[in-house]
Design an enzyme around this catalytic site. Sequence first.
Site, PDB file in Angstrom:
ATOM      1  CG  LEU A   1      -0.499   4.271   4.268  1.00  0.00           C
ATOM      2  CD1 LEU A   1       0.149   4.873   3.036  1.00  0.00           C
ATOM      3  CD2 LEU A   1      -1.838   4.934   4.536  1.00  0.00           C
TER       4      LEU A   1
ATOM      5  CE1 TYR B   1       0.099  -5.626  -0.116  1.00  0.00           C
ATOM      6  CE2 TYR B   1      -2.283  -5.416  -0.329  1.00  0.00           C
ATOM      7  CZ  TYR B   1      -1.034  -4.839  -0.196  1.00  0.00           C
ATOM      8  OH  TYR B   1      -0.921  -3.466  -0.140  1.00  0.00           O
TER       9      TYR B   1
ATOM     10  N   PRO C   1      -6.978   2.615   2.572  1.00  0.00           N
ATOM     11  CG  PRO C   1      -5.129   2.899   1.161  1.00  0.00           C
ATOM     12  CD  PRO C   1      -5.525   2.420   2.535  1.00  0.00           C
ATOM     13  CB  THR C   2     -11.069   2.788  -1.819  1.00  0.00           C
ATOM     14  OG1 THR C   2     -11.797   1.899  -2.668  1.00  0.00           O
ATOM     15  CG2 THR C   2     -10.800   4.097  -2.527  1.00  0.00           C
TER      16      THR C   2
ATOM     17  N   GLY D   1       3.930   6.619  -1.839  1.00  0.00           N
ATOM     18  CA  GLY D   1       5.032   7.325  -1.196  1.00  0.00           C
ATOM     19  C   GLY D   1       5.430   8.598  -1.907  1.00  0.00           C
TER      20      GLY D   1
END
Length: 254
Positions: free
Chosen positions: A103, A134, A161-162, A15
């Site tokens: 995300l 998660y 994302p990785t 963020g």
Amino acid sequence: MKKKIWIAGHKGMVGSSLVREFEKTNYKILTIDKKKLDLKNQTKVEKWVKKNKPDVIIIAAAKVGGIKHNSTYPANFIYDNLTISTNIIHSAYKNKIQKLVNLGSACIYPKLCKQPIKEEYLLTGELEKTNEAYAIAKIASLKTCEYFNKQLGTKFYSLQPTNLYGENDNFDLNSSHVIPALINKFHKAKINNKKSVEIWGSGKATREFMHVDDLAEAIFFLSNKNLNHNVLNIGTGEEISIKNLAKKINKISN
């Protein structure tokens, strides 16, 4: 008039990087501290979105942690992440928000996934048990966006994302991911004159890492596009073994 973008979770590693990236642009950035807006409270989230009417929402807010934290508190990880994402996505739909970026995480893919990982490999095998709670929450948020798009015509996208590292990372050994954990271990060994550092696992496992600012740049690029896919991976295409990563941090920290 400037477009308004709400970066939910603006104080976290992702963020805060997004805030830095979008400050360079013509967007008006909206943020609110979690002490003032509990993202797990559906009524309050809906009221806030209705009042502020952002043009774009990025969900960077999440409960995150490393292997130890995920294994110890799975109920917290699944509940918090499911609730946060569902509240924001539903509020975006109710208030006719133009675009939402959700995300996710690389851990949504099967533990023994074919390499390189492609978006279509989702739900083709068992998840890694240590962060299953998660991962399931993140898969649910991805599918929520997909089904809202399909049924209700929204433009909600999920970016995966990785493994990330960078400024404002979490260095707590009880809850951190691999790069900050290793940096912390080597740093402490250096200042305490220890001759060895304990690292979990065989060291043979490989991971793909990306600096968080590169992710923020990619998100800004994609925020101005109409994507043809609900889900898009973001990575570097380069891997390193945990052993070689440890050697690299060992060398840097001397």
